[in-house]
Design a protein around this motif. Sequence first.
Motif, PDB file in Angstrom:
ATOM      1  N   ALA A  27     -27.297 -27.401 -24.856  1.00  0.00           N
ATOM      2  CA  ALA A  27     -26.201 -28.050 -24.129  1.00  0.00           C
ATOM      3  C   ALA A  27     -26.677 -29.171 -23.202  1.00  0.00           C
ATOM      4  CB  ALA A  27     -25.409 -27.004 -23.355  1.00  0.00           C
ATOM      5  N   PRO A  28     -27.803 -29.023 -22.473  1.00  0.00           N
ATOM      6  CA  PRO A  28     -28.211 -30.110 -21.564  1.00  0.00           C
ATOM      7  C   PRO A  28     -28.535 -31.429 -22.266  1.00  0.00           C
ATOM      8  CG  PRO A  28     -29.327 -28.058 -20.988  1.00  0.00           C
ATOM      9  CD  PRO A  28     -28.654 -27.828 -22.307  1.00  0.00           C
ATOM     10  N   GLN A  29     -28.749 -31.386 -23.595  1.00  0.00           N
ATOM     11  CA  GLN A  29     -29.104 -32.607 -24.315  1.00  0.00           C
ATOM     12  C   GLN A  29     -27.885 -33.364 -24.847  1.00  0.00           C
ATOM     13  OE1 GLN A  29     -32.478 -30.642 -26.858  1.00  0.00           O
ATOM     14  NE2 GLN A  29     -33.042 -32.773 -26.534  1.00  0.00           N
ATOM     15  N   TRP A  30     -26.733 -32.749 -24.796  1.00  0.00           N
ATOM     16  CA  TRP A  30     -25.572 -33.346 -25.447  1.00  0.00           C
ATOM     17  C   TRP A  30     -25.166 -34.681 -24.839  1.00  0.00           C
ATOM     18  CZ3 TRP A  30     -22.845 -33.332 -29.708  1.00  0.00           C
ATOM     19  CH2 TRP A  30     -23.050 -32.295 -30.619  1.00  0.00           C
ATOM     20  N   GLN A  31     -25.188 -34.775 -23.519  1.00  0.00           N
ATOM     21  CA  GLN A  31     -24.746 -36.027 -22.897  1.00  0.00           C
ATOM     22  C   GLN A  31     -25.634 -37.199 -23.324  1.00  0.00           C
ATOM     23  OE1 GLN A  31     -24.626 -36.121 -18.579  1.00  0.00           O
ATOM     24  NE2 GLN A  31     -23.160 -37.791 -18.586  1.00  0.00           N
ATOM     25  N   GLY A  32     -26.944 -36.988 -23.369  1.00  0.00           N
ATOM     26  CA  GLY A  32     -27.848 -38.053 -23.799  1.00  0.00           C
ATOM     27  C   GLY A  32     -27.595 -38.447 -25.239  1.00  0.00           C
ATOM     28  N   TYR A  33     -27.369 -37.459 -26.108  1.00  0.00           N
ATOM     29  CA  TYR A  33     -27.082 -37.743 -27.515  1.00  0.00           C
ATOM     30  C   TYR A  33     -25.790 -38.537 -27.655  1.00  0.00           C
ATOM     31  CZ  TYR A  33     -25.094 -36.824 -32.141  1.00  0.00           C
ATOM     32  OH  TYR A  33     -24.478 -36.961 -33.357  1.00  0.00           O
ATOM     33  N   ILE A  34     -24.763 -38.167 -26.907  1.00  0.00           N
ATOM     34  CA  ILE A  34     -23.470 -38.868 -26.996  1.00  0.00           C
ATOM     35  C   ILE A  34     -23.606 -40.307 -26.501  1.00  0.00           C
ATOM     36  CG2 ILE A  34     -21.109 -38.942 -26.133  1.00  0.00           C
ATOM     37  CD1 ILE A  34     -21.628 -36.793 -28.251  1.00  0.00           C
ATOM     38  N   ILE A  35     -24.365 -40.522 -25.427  1.00  0.00           N
ATOM     39  CA  ILE A  35     -24.594 -41.895 -24.937  1.00  0.00           C
ATOM     40  C   ILE A  35     -25.284 -42.717 -26.017  1.00  0.00           C
ATOM     41  CG2 ILE A  35     -25.928 -43.283 -23.300  1.00  0.00           C
ATOM     42  CD1 ILE A  35     -25.332 -41.098 -21.192  1.00  0.00           C
ATOM     43  N   GLU A  36     -26.280 -42.130 -26.667  1.00  0.00           N
ATOM     44  CA  GLU A  36     -26.974 -42.851 -27.739  1.00  0.00           C
ATOM     45  C   GLU A  36     -26.005 -43.185 -28.878  1.00  0.00           C
ATOM     46  OE1 GLU A  36     -31.340 -42.471 -28.787  1.00  0.00           O
ATOM     47  OE2 GLU A  36     -30.409 -41.098 -30.232  1.00  0.00           O
ATOM     48  N   CYS A  37     -25.117 -42.260 -29.205  1.00  0.00           N
ATOM     49  CA  CYS A  37     -24.131 -42.512 -30.260  1.00  0.00           C
ATOM     50  C   CYS A  37     -23.175 -43.647 -29.881  1.00  0.00           C
ATOM     51  CB  CYS A  37     -23.344 -41.239 -30.567  1.00  0.00           C
ATOM     52  SG  CYS A  37     -24.274 -40.018 -31.531  1.00  0.00           S
ATOM     53  N   LYS A  38     -22.928 -43.832 -28.602  1.00  0.00           N
ATOM     54  CA  LYS A  38     -22.053 -44.934 -28.177  1.00  0.00           C
ATOM     55  C   LYS A  38     -22.701 -46.298 -28.407  1.00  0.00           C
ATOM     56  CE  LYS A  38     -19.234 -42.422 -24.823  1.00  0.00           C
ATOM     57  NZ  LYS A  38     -18.760 -42.331 -23.417  1.00  0.00           N
ATOM     58  N   CYS A  39     -23.982 -46.301 -28.729  1.00  0.00           N
ATOM     59  CA  CYS A  39     -24.670 -47.557 -29.065  1.00  0.00           C
ATOM     60  C   CYS A  39     -24.518 -47.912 -30.541  1.00  0.00           C
ATOM     61  CB  CYS A  39     -26.164 -47.451 -28.726  1.00  0.00           C
ATOM     62  SG  CYS A  39     -26.507 -47.222 -26.972  1.00  0.00           S
ATOM     63  N   LEU A  40     -24.049 -46.973 -31.353  1.00  0.00           N
ATOM     64  CA  LEU A  40     -23.976 -47.206 -32.799  1.00  0.00           C
ATOM     65  C   LEU A  40     -23.057 -48.374 -33.130  1.00  0.00           C
ATOM     66  CD1 LEU A  40     -23.735 -43.479 -33.927  1.00  0.00           C
ATOM     67  CD2 LEU A  40     -25.662 -45.010 -34.358  1.00  0.00           C
ATOM     68  N   TYR A  41     -21.871 -48.376 -32.541  1.00  0.00           N
ATOM     69  CA  TYR A  41     -20.899 -49.442 -32.831  1.00  0.00           C
ATOM     70  C   TYR A  41     -21.420 -50.816 -32.389  1.00  0.00           C
ATOM     71  CZ  TYR A  41     -16.612 -52.207 -32.568  1.00  0.00           C
ATOM     72  OH  TYR A  41     -15.677 -53.208 -32.695  1.00  0.00           O
ATOM     73  N   PRO A  42     -21.877 -50.982 -31.137  1.00  0.00           N
ATOM     74  CA  PRO A  42     -22.387 -52.317 -30.751  1.00  0.00           C
ATOM     75  C   PRO A  42     -23.598 -52.766 -31.562  1.00  0.00           C
ATOM     76  CG  PRO A  42     -22.719 -50.724 -28.971  1.00  0.00           C
ATOM     77  CD  PRO A  42     -21.810 -50.084 -29.968  1.00  0.00           C
ATOM     78  N   LEU A  43     -24.469 -51.839 -31.972  1.00  0.00           N
ATOM     79  CA  LEU A  43     -25.610 -52.252 -32.786  1.00  0.00           C
ATOM     80  C   LEU A  43     -25.172 -52.692 -34.181  1.00  0.00           C
ATOM     81  CD1 LEU A  43     -27.336 -51.053 -30.464  1.00  0.00           C
ATOM     82  CD2 LEU A  43     -28.910 -50.256 -32.217  1.00  0.00           C
ATOM     83  N   ALA A  44     -24.193 -51.993 -34.739  1.00  0.00           N
ATOM     84  CA  ALA A  44     -23.675 -52.396 -36.050  1.00  0.00           C
ATOM     85  C   ALA A  44     -23.024 -53.770 -35.970  1.00  0.00           C
ATOM     86  CB  ALA A  44     -22.669 -51.360 -36.543  1.00  0.00           C
ATOM     87  N   LYS A  45     -22.281 -54.011 -34.900  1.00  0.00           N
ATOM     88  CA  LYS A  45     -21.630 -55.310 -34.729  1.00  0.00           C
ATOM     89  C   LYS A  45     -22.663 -56.426 -34.576  1.00  0.00           C
ATOM     90  CE  LYS A  45     -18.265 -57.748 -31.819  1.00  0.00           C
ATOM     91  NZ  LYS A  45     -17.408 -57.659 -30.604  1.00  0.00           N
ATOM     92  N   GLY A  46     -23.712 -56.171 -33.797  1.00  0.00           N
ATOM     93  CA  GLY A  46     -24.762 -57.170 -33.635  1.00  0.00           C
ATOM     94  C   GLY A  46     -25.507 -57.434 -34.930  1.00  0.00           C
ATOM     95  N   TRP A  47     -25.747 -56.379 -35.700  1.00  0.00           N
ATOM     96  CA  TRP A  47     -26.435 -56.529 -36.990  1.00  0.00           C
ATOM     97  C   TRP A  47     -25.599 -57.388 -37.935  1.00  0.00           C
ATOM     98  CZ3 TRP A  47     -26.310 -52.628 -41.476  1.00  0.00           C
ATOM     99  CH2 TRP A  47     -27.274 -52.962 -42.443  1.00  0.00           C
TER     100      TRP A  47
END
Length: 603
Positions: A179-199
Amino acid sequence: MNKTYALDTETGPYPMAPGDIGAWALEPYRPEFYVKMLGIAGPDGYGKTIHMSGDNFDNDFETEIEFLSGHEVVCHNAIFDIAVCMRKLGLDHPAIAGIKWRDTSLLAKWLNNSQDSERFRYSLRNCVEKWLPDSNEKEEFLAIKDNIQDDYSYWLTRVVKDCNLTLELHEILANLLPAPQWQGYIIECKCLYPLAKGWMTGIEVDPDVVYEARITYQAKANKILRDLNIKEPVLRSPVKLGKLLFEEWGLEPISHTATGKPSTCADDLKMIGARSEDPRILKLLEAKQALTVISKYVNGFDKSIAYLNDTRIHPNPRLFNGYTGRMSYSSKLMKKFQVGIALHQLPRKAKLIKHALIAPAGSKFLYMDFAAQELRIMAQFSHDKNMLDAFNAGKDLHAVMTESIYGTSYETIVAGNTDGIPEIVDQRNCGKLTNLSSMYRIGAKSLQAKFFTQYDKLINLREATHFLNSYKKAFRGIPAYWQSAINIAKHTGYATSLSNRQFKLKATDWKGESSAINFPIQGSGADLSELAIALISERFPEMTFLIQVHDSLTWQIPDDMNPLTVKIFIDNISWNKYFQTELKINFPLDFAYGESLGNLEAL
């Protein structure tokens, strides 16, 4: 109620390109690319597939993505599938932006990041074999992967299996991730859309500047080679270079290769030059560096432009690519098709390369650089009072270190450095280099070598010892942190970052101890960068994230957007909200703005 769905796309052409001339099916920004199939799996046996042969494929594709908007959608290597959706519906389609994108390859890394798994490839196949050994669909899935056929039935079965197993994998991994790792994982997932757009957007390259760089660096190398009376192939061959240095010029090698031959690596060459005081060595190094810029970056630009038939390059972004969580970029697809340059390795000194990266008409670059990021993170983890006090008081930490080394007062150092007094500038440089070199356990001999090989500064062993002792005296909490980090890793079996990203340690030998010390600092750097990308993208959707280099983030923003708005937003972020530990220090960013990466003005 939000539900979790899995999404997969199948793309063409297949084979990748006629005559194996490219990887077009993996390039959603390319004109030849097309989407052949979309698959979705969901709760309670929900499944949907649509194929390009259908009468209403475009409308059906949009309808399905709109249906998913607002829900959690998991993909395996999600940046690609998001980019495919953007290719089909447009970069800024609100339904794509509205999906809560998740990625099973990232989730697996968050769970599995360890010394044992550093060479593990997180393909869907490998993840299924590791975490779903008893799945009812596993054997058929593996058989499909082993026997590719380009027909409707094959791709239909494949997209269904990929979706079902991605959803099943997500359920297993989600239950395993602490459970303590979930917030970090979710923040990283929020980078998926902007990275795809930049690519998908790509980065504009100015061919005229690339040509100028080729001429400039080649002319520099040619002049040196002519002055030294040697041919270019000599510099490109370690054997020929070794013969020149150690037989014809009679120089002594510093070290030998694994095969017993004298080493001609750059660090050894610099040391040979210093010891022998032979000016030819430094000239030879300058020529080698110029030729390296050409081969790695200038040629990279030219090959990318030729392959893509476009002046926009599209290096492939990779989240959590190293064990610390740092992002990187792949310059080649399938290890042979040049689509860009290694942006995360942009040379600091080869400014013409940065001048070649330009903002397209109607936009500018907004550049953000975390100020002394690793030093600040070290202050946080070490709880060193002097370092924390210096940062929180807005002091120049390098001047603080210089005071400890030379006894010159802090005020004198700051004033003398500002005024450009040579002796003071040199002293502060030594303070700066000591700060930057000494965070991660280093001996006096290694510090002496690092001063020279990385910073071109010659110091003797006695000076190096004094610098290290001064560092440990000024910041007593840091040696204590080294031991504490090792003890924690031995007790828990892992090192952890601010967002609870973990690196599991198999052995606590010297290498393991070094990872226990380094990972919390460098992993937290990745955490902070990802958090900044996520927050800025969410607040300013009109901005496009393009590049991360070292501790910096570069965005493309419209001409009519005031960059100071973004700066004010960042300056007022409460970083404490996003981490499960109390932060004792802030993490400011420096801003610059301009038309190319090589022509930026500070804000």
